[in-house]
Design a protein around this motif. Sequence first.
Motif, short mmCIF file in Angstrom:
data_model
loop_
_atom_site.label_atom_id
_atom_site.label_comp_id
_atom_site.label_asym_id
_atom_site.label_seq_id
_atom_site.Cartn_x
_atom_site.Cartn_y
_atom_site.Cartn_z
N TYR A 1 40.42 33.84 27.90
CA TYR A 1 39.76 33.88 26.58
C TYR A 1 38.46 34.69 26.64
N SER A 2 37.65 34.45 27.66
CA SER A 2 36.37 35.14 27.79
C SER A 2 36.56 36.64 28.04
N GLU A 3 37.60 36.99 28.84
CA GLU A 3 37.88 38.40 29.11
C GLU A 3 38.29 39.12 27.83
N LEU A 4 39.19 38.48 27.06
CA LEU A 4 39.64 39.08 25.81
C LEU A 4 38.47 39.24 24.85
N ALA A 5 37.62 38.22 24.75
CA ALA A 5 36.45 38.29 23.87
C ALA A 5 35.55 39.45 24.26
N SER A 6 35.36 39.65 25.56
CA SER A 6 34.52 40.74 26.04
C SER A 6 35.11 42.10 25.69
N LYS A 7 36.41 42.24 25.86
CA LYS A 7 37.07 43.52 25.57
C LYS A 7 37.05 43.81 24.07
N LEU A 8 37.19 42.79 23.25
CA LEU A 8 37.14 42.99 21.80
C LEU A 8 35.73 43.37 21.36
N ALA A 9 34.73 42.80 22.01
CA ALA A 9 33.34 43.13 21.68
C ALA A 9 33.05 44.59 22.01
N GLU A 10 33.66 45.10 23.08
CA GLU A 10 33.44 46.48 23.50
C GLU A 10 33.93 47.48 22.46
N ILE A 11 35.01 47.16 21.77
CA ILE A 11 35.58 48.13 20.82
C ILE A 11 35.03 47.96 19.41
N LYS A 12 34.11 47.02 19.21
CA LYS A 12 33.40 46.82 17.94
C LYS A 12 34.33 46.17 16.89
N PRO A 13 33.73 45.52 15.86
CA PRO A 13 34.50 44.71 14.91
C PRO A 13 35.61 45.45 14.17
N ARG A 14 35.35 46.68 13.75
CA ARG A 14 36.36 47.39 12.95
C ARG A 14 37.65 47.60 13.73
N ALA A 15 37.53 48.09 14.95
CA ALA A 15 38.71 48.31 15.78
C ALA A 15 39.35 46.98 16.20
N ALA A 16 38.52 45.97 16.45
CA ALA A 16 39.05 44.66 16.84
C ALA A 16 39.89 44.05 15.73
N LYS A 17 39.42 44.16 14.49
CA LYS A 17 40.18 43.62 13.36
C LYS A 17 41.47 44.40 13.14
N SER A 18 41.40 45.71 13.36
CA SER A 18 42.60 46.53 13.25
C SER A 18 43.64 46.11 14.28
N PHE A 19 43.19 45.83 15.51
CA PHE A 19 44.08 45.35 16.56
C PHE A 19 44.68 44.00 16.20
N ARG A 20 43.86 43.10 15.67
CA ARG A 20 44.36 41.78 15.26
C ARG A 20 45.45 41.93 14.19
N LEU A 21 45.26 42.83 13.25
CA LEU A 21 46.25 43.04 12.20
C LEU A 21 47.56 43.57 12.77
N LEU A 22 47.48 44.41 13.80
CA LEU A 22 48.70 44.91 14.44
C LEU A 22 49.47 43.77 15.07
N VAL A 23 48.78 42.88 15.76
CA VAL A 23 49.44 41.73 16.38
C VAL A 23 50.07 40.85 15.29
N GLU A 24 49.39 40.71 14.17
CA GLU A 24 49.95 39.92 13.07
C GLU A 24 51.22 40.57 12.52
N LYS A 25 51.25 41.91 12.49
CA LYS A 25 52.47 42.61 12.07
C LYS A 25 53.60 42.36 13.07
N PHE A 26 53.26 42.31 14.36
CA PHE A 26 54.27 41.97 15.37
C PHE A 26 54.84 40.57 15.08
N VAL A 27 53.97 39.64 14.77
CA VAL A 27 54.39 38.25 14.50
C VAL A 27 55.31 38.21 13.30
N GLU A 28 55.01 39.01 12.26
CA GLU A 28 55.80 39.00 11.03
C GLU A 28 57.23 39.45 11.24
N THR A 29 57.52 40.21 12.30
CA THR A 29 58.90 40.62 12.56
C THR A 29 59.77 39.43 12.93
#
Length: 402
Positions: free
Chosen positions: A246-274
């Motif tokens: 959890y801490s590693e993922l949080a650190s990596k998401l912080a590195e790419i800044k909120p806009r890119a992190a939210k975009s990545f989260r939305l992609l994972v949500e699209k994967f879930v929707e399949t």
Amino acid sequence: MPEKTILGDLKILETYVFYDGPRVFSCISLTDQIYLALWAAEGADGDDWLYLPISKSRLEMVRSGGIALRAAVEWPEGFTFRVFLPHRPGSLDSVEPISSSEIPEEWLPEEGYCLDLATHTLPLADPESVIETKARQESRTRLRLRVKLPKFSRSEAPARAIGALLLQTQAVYDNLGYALREITPSQRGKIPADVTGQTAISMVGASAASFMLEMASNELDDLLGESLFVQVTEKLIELLDMNLEYSELASKLAEIKPRAAKSFRLLVEKFVETGGDVTVAAAGAHIPYSKRELTSEKLHEFAKTLNRLVPEDQSIEIRRRMVLYKIDTERRTFGFRDESSNPADDYEGKIDDLAWPQASHATVQEHYDVLIVGTTVIDETVGERRTKYRLMQISHISGEVR
């Protein structure tokens, strides 16, 4: 199978139903004519069978469940043959054409009975070694997205879902590229064209393996095999590691800044929707083939983690009496109008599972007491804020909101 008849010498291809021997199967003649054979009836003197000349495309639809067995018999591509195989040794097998209207009801398969066999209706996907070779030959990074859709036995996928997945994949590449190139990327506004030019994805094919999308970078890698596209691809594979703490993922998401992190989260949500398993893989001119195999169960848990680490910006609750002006039961979307406002406010969005039992019976132009939750998010294409609405509760005006 019949011998010494006008159907010629036949060889079984596949058996689909077996009971004391093949009962439904496909076979092929020496002239490459394919038949779908179905056992029809057992008599004192012999067995009756139905043999349907069938094309490869029709057979693929039947074996994958796209066409029910009964429908295949009732609406054949041509003549159906009635084949009689006598029990008495030395008796001759007989074959005669029969129209679908002449087939006795008791000979037909059960209404709605379907086979459900995985059927490749696209060329098979190239092996990993071939993708690596192509990436080197083309001097550009290749990306593969494999989706195992639970409702499809053929190599097919709904265009709407796959289209949304492709758009979100491109959005992730644009946002990650922007975050990797700029120290302080803007959280709003369009991403610079020189970034989107370097992160643009091209579709280069689709193949079978459930459903496989083949993509590649628009631009070539440089002489060292590096490019912004390569960096984004490596970052995406890194973020999709399901074994990250959890801490590693949080650190990596912080590195790419909120806009890119939210975009990545939305992609994972699209994967879930399949609703199925997803595999993301890549190979570059100087990077070996690497992949992340994401099961549907792991994707659900991963999406929950991302929602805690990268939450939506803001949520509001709207409890009001409104008129339903549209509803789409297939897409589970709604449109409510608040006539108490001047001018009237319209709210459109998705229907939550909790509200679906009542919403599915709602009538357009009637008034309801509703609870709608609005969540403010950043539009992936321009970075502007917009509000998504979700219907959480609905009750007729004669009752109370529950």
